[in-house]
Scaffold this active site. Structure first.
Site, PDB file in Angstrom:
ATOM      1  N   ASP A 126      -4.871  -5.675  -8.039  1.00 26.05           N
ATOM      2  CA  ASP A 126      -5.165  -5.156  -6.782  1.00 26.05           C
ATOM      3  C   ASP A 126      -5.310  -3.722  -6.952  1.00 26.05           C
ATOM      4  OD1 ASP A 126      -5.180  -4.679  -4.030  1.00 26.05           O
ATOM      5  OD2 ASP A 126      -3.393  -5.899  -3.606  1.00 26.05           O
ATOM      6  N   HIS A 145       0.742  -1.317   0.070  1.00 26.25           N
ATOM      7  CA  HIS A 145       0.010  -0.178  -0.060  1.00 26.25           C
ATOM      8  C   HIS A 145       0.923   1.374  -0.011  1.00 26.25           C
ATOM      9  CE1 HIS A 145      -2.764  -3.066   1.554  1.00 26.25           C
ATOM     10  NE2 HIS A 145      -3.977  -2.238   0.879  1.00 26.25           N
TER      11      HIS A 145
END
Length: 347
Positions: free
Chosen positions: A257, A186
């Site tokens: 993702d 992230h």
């Protein structure tokens, strides 16, 4: 009669508890194929059901309404009646004591998870996590079932059965494995320096054993494995086509993702990221928490022909209507499953 749009490859999100006009218009874009929900979209089950119905009215089916809802610290809806579900690591710990009880618990917990979502109009969850617990990854951690790929496979299969009993499909993540690296994709660009054989004989085993007959969707990791390819797995045709599609013979749907994550930044701007993912072999791409980037992508992405998208997406959409939230609260099977999972947590 209003024409029914075919699903596009882009999954977008919404900002609040009701659709605004810009979101209503965005959902009608031909490149949109799904919506992912977050905690900010939830107040209570009644409101969430109203929101999912708004989404369906904005764009006629097929449209996938999804959420990242695994249990533990990745559970988007936790209040106003939603059951607090344990982290999957808890099931791995029970496996070490009683494998059969752990498998039953995985099925019961997944049934509760899926039933509550479906009663609110949510079609799909991005679960289960198939990453191995090497004890080093801060972003995976307790989200992993176990260190042993055989245990991960068995618990995941039991979990997927529980989802299926409520009419919900599953998504395994993060192919080929995110558990060996410490960096959080992230906010960083993780690099895993192991060779291909090490990864295939450990981390990738659950994907091969479950395959698309049990696991109809997969999400690759925003991790670079330089001894296999210099591109991260989600942008790599080596990983997605040569290894996943051909070597492992996987025929289910591949999601990227979230393309706004730091781990995806290696591919360039949002349009280059989406193009790289779709060209590499992803069927659908996620753009989360940045409506400006979603609009930028929808206005600039050149469609890539994918005749399999509708077929693969159809497997993820529920085939039958589900009971209402009120009906669910009086459903004996659901009550029994909640009671069993409560015993597991308190034991």
């Amino acid at each position: 009669m209003k024409a029914v749009l075919q699903p596009g490859p882009v999954i977008v999100d919404v900002e609040g508890t009701r659709l605004n006009q810009a979101e209503y218009e965005r959902l009608q874009h031909p490149l949109v194929g799904g919506v992912i929900l977050f905690s900010r979209n939830y107040e209570n089950p009644t409101q969430l059901y109203a929101l999912t119905q708004q989404i369906r009215q904005a764009r006629k089916a097929p449209l996938l309404i999804a959420v990242d809802h695994e249990g533990g610290r990745v559970q988007r809806f936790k209040t106003e009646g939603f059951t607090h579900l344990p982290a999957m690591q808890t099931l791995g710990e029970y496996w070490d004591k009683d494998p059969l009880k752990a498998m039953r618990a995985a099925t019961e917990i997944a049934y509760v998870l899926a039933s509550e979502l479906r009663a609110c109009g949510v079609d799909f969850t991005f679960a289960p996590v198939l990453d191995l617990d090497y004890g080093v990854s801060t972003v995976i951690g307790s989200r992993s079932f176990h260190r042993d790929p055989k245990v991960v496979t068995m618990l995941a299969r039991a979990f997927i059965q529980g989802l299926s009993l409520a009419g919900m499909a599953a998504c395994g993540k993060h192919f080929p494995g995110h558990g060996f690296v410490d960096a959080d994709s992230h906010i960083a660009i993780p690099v895993d320096n192991r060779d291909l054989d090490s990864i295939l004989t450990e981390d990738a085993i659950p994907y091969e054993w479950l395959s698309d007959m049990v696991l109809p969707a997969v999400m690759p990791a925003h991790v670079i494995y330089p001894k296999v390819d210099q591109k991260n797995a989600g942008f790599s045709s080596v990983w997605l086509q040569t290894i996943l599609r051909q070597r492992l013979n996987y025929q289910g749907l591949i999601f990227s993702d979230d393309l706004t994550m730091e781990g995806a930044s290696v591919a360039g701007d949002i349009t280059k990221r989406a193009t790289a993912a779709l060209t590499a072999g992803c069927d659908m791409v996620l753009v989360c928490n940045r409506p400006d980037l979603a609009d930028q992508l929808l206005s600039s992405l050149e469609p890539i022909a994918n005749p399999m998208l509708s077929i693969r997406l159809k497997r993820l959409l529920p085939e039958k209507a589900f009971m209402t939230w009120d009906e669910l609260q009086h459903h004996q099977r659901y009550q029994d499953a909640r009671s069993f999972q409560a015993q597991i947590i308190s034991a």
